[in-house]
Design an enzyme around this catalytic site. Sequence first.
Site, short mmCIF file in Angstrom:
data_model
loop_
_atom_site.label_atom_id
_atom_site.label_comp_id
_atom_site.label_asym_id
_atom_site.label_seq_id
_atom_site.Cartn_x
_atom_site.Cartn_y
_atom_site.Cartn_z
N ASP A 253 0.86 -1.19 0.00
CA ASP A 253 0.00 0.00 0.00
C ASP A 253 0.89 1.24 0.00
O ASP A 253 1.89 1.30 0.72
CB ASP A 253 -0.90 -0.02 1.25
CG ASP A 253 -1.81 1.18 1.30
OD1 ASP A 253 -2.94 1.11 0.79
OD2 ASP A 253 -1.39 2.22 1.87
N ASP B 14 -4.37 2.44 -4.78
CA ASP B 14 -2.96 2.53 -4.34
C ASP B 14 -2.52 1.30 -3.58
O ASP B 14 -1.56 1.34 -2.81
CB ASP B 14 -2.74 3.79 -3.50
CG ASP B 14 -3.28 3.66 -2.09
OD1 ASP B 14 -4.28 2.92 -1.90
OD2 ASP B 14 -2.70 4.27 -1.18
N GLU B 15 -3.23 0.20 -3.76
CA GLU B 15 -2.83 -1.03 -3.07
C GLU B 15 -2.85 -2.19 -4.04
O GLU B 15 -3.60 -2.19 -5.02
CB GLU B 15 -3.74 -1.30 -1.86
CG GLU B 15 -5.21 -1.22 -2.20
CD GLU B 15 -6.14 -1.45 -1.01
OE1 GLU B 15 -5.66 -1.61 0.13
OE2 GLU B 15 -7.35 -1.49 -1.25
N1 DCP Z 1 -9.02 8.52 -1.02
C1 DCP Z 1 -10.01 9.42 -1.38
N2 DCP Z 1 -11.12 9.54 -0.60
C2 DCP Z 1 -11.27 8.79 0.52
C3 DCP Z 1 -10.28 7.88 0.89
C4 DCP Z 1 -9.16 7.78 0.09
O1 DCP Z 1 -9.88 10.10 -2.40
N3 DCP Z 1 -12.36 8.93 1.26
C5 DCP Z 1 -7.83 8.43 -1.85
C6 DCP Z 1 -6.77 9.34 -1.32
C7 DCP Z 1 -5.69 8.45 -0.83
C8 DCP Z 1 -5.94 7.14 -1.55
O2 DCP Z 1 -7.33 7.11 -1.82
O3 DCP Z 1 -4.42 9.01 -1.12
C9 DCP Z 1 -5.55 5.93 -0.78
O4 DCP Z 1 -6.27 5.83 0.42
P1 DCP Z 1 -5.60 5.30 1.74
O5 DCP Z 1 -6.67 5.00 2.71
O6 DCP Z 1 -4.64 4.21 1.39
O7 DCP Z 1 -4.86 6.57 2.29
P2 DCP Z 1 -3.45 7.18 2.05
O8 DCP Z 1 -2.70 6.46 0.98
O9 DCP Z 1 -3.62 8.65 1.84
O10 DCP Z 1 -2.76 7.00 3.44
P3 DCP Z 1 -2.13 5.71 4.14
O11 DCP Z 1 -0.69 6.09 4.33
O12 DCP Z 1 -2.83 5.61 5.43
O13 DCP Z 1 -2.32 4.56 3.25
CA CA Z 2 -2.42 4.17 0.99
#
Ligand code: DCP
Ligand code: CA
Length: 406
Positions: free
Chosen positions: A17, A106-107
């Site tokens: 991820d 992103d995973e």
């Molecule tokens: N995303 C979005 N709206 C949401 C949740 C997520 O647009 N309600 C998008 C933004 C994030 C991406 O999806 O960058 C991936 O979500 P993650 O939950 O994996 O969050 P992050 O990658 O930002 O953080 P982490 O480091 O916790 O994985």
């Molecule tokens: Ca992420």
Amino acid sequence: MIRVGAKKQPNLIMYLDIDAFFPSVEQVKFPHLKGKPVVVGSGVVASSSYEARRYGISAGTPISRAVKLCPEVVVLKGHQHTYASFAERIFDRCKLLTPHVEAYLDEIFCDLTGTPAAQRPTLELGHELKQAIAEDPGIGVTIGFASNRMLAKLAAKDVKPDGVAVVRPGEEEAFMEDRPIGDVLGIGRKARGRLEQINVRRVRDLKEFPLTYLEKIFGRNAFLIHERLRGRDPYVPSLTPKSVSRETSFPRDTIDMEEIMVVLYYLTERACRSTRTLGLVPRRVTVKVRYGDGEGETASGRVLDAAVLDAAIFGIARDTFKRIYRRCRLHLIGIVLSEFVPARDTQPSLYPDGHGKRLGDLYGTLDRIRSRFGHSSVIAGKSISLMRKLERDSYGYILRTPSLTK
Ligand code: DCP
Ligand code: CA
């Protein structure tokens, strides 16, 4: 063949991820943002850098509140297509380990069972992959390994950000024991609420209940939940994608046949590269068009030969396109490759006398160069005029709409 005495290798799933996905990409593109609180979103925060999280800003926080919590926070609107191309580069690295992957935003889940990678010390493999991604494209990721998908993802969750974790074979049940029931794949908010009302909060509490009780709560998923509480996950979806597609809208709606063909060739190259990396050969090529007035159409052609080569697939895509094209302004064009068979099951009979093998080797080499240096590091003759027409950066041409592997 049954080999007497041969020990079955345990399953090995890798989950990866991207840490703070959107802001991390922005910090690579704009290095002066490194180490700064950055959020991406409009109205509310979609994704928050770890620096911004220290101020209590997370996904879902209204931007107005984020600015109050941290006045120096950098707020960006975001570029979906840039994010997609970064994720694709990271996933391409994973696909070098196995063709069996399933990716979401992103995973990515990668089934490494039976691959050479599975023979390596797991933590070492994880750190090496992380290091490679930290160098290029320069982003932090978190990696989890386990014998099934649920555990691999949970292992990663525990060491986020920038971590690598392994649940070793035999440790699965103990790993689940103390976790909150919400961690069990398939236990949603509603069921969790009901169970918490009767003071069932941890996996160990719910394990006390017999299957017949679980059936009352989870219906036909009860057995799955029963197994997952014990760290087993009998649900193994196929990790081989059903289709690979690439599509893009034009900077301006166009009737310029040369431009359309160049873009279609480029999309074909991208889709073919992706399927080759997966070790697959498509049997069907579908072309999708949408006109300036919003009307659209799709049509497909069968791949009769073992067409692993871009030019052969492009020929089918071009003929299919010409069959449906209405000669009015085109807004979007896309290609979908599907009905896959494993590449090893096909014979490249397209070119006799070793010519096919040489071309196959050439494409293999191109794919490797591109996965290291970006798609645009090698430009086919047909694609050169694209450079002038489409937005481009060192991460390959940026498709105006994201690509999909389903
Ligand atoms: N995303 C979005 N709206 C949401 C949740 C997520 O647009 N309600 C998008 C933004 C994030 C991406 O999806 O960058 C991936 O979500 P993650 O939950 O994996 O969050 P992050 O990658 O930002 O953080 P982490 O480091 O916790 O994985
Ligand atoms: Ca992420």
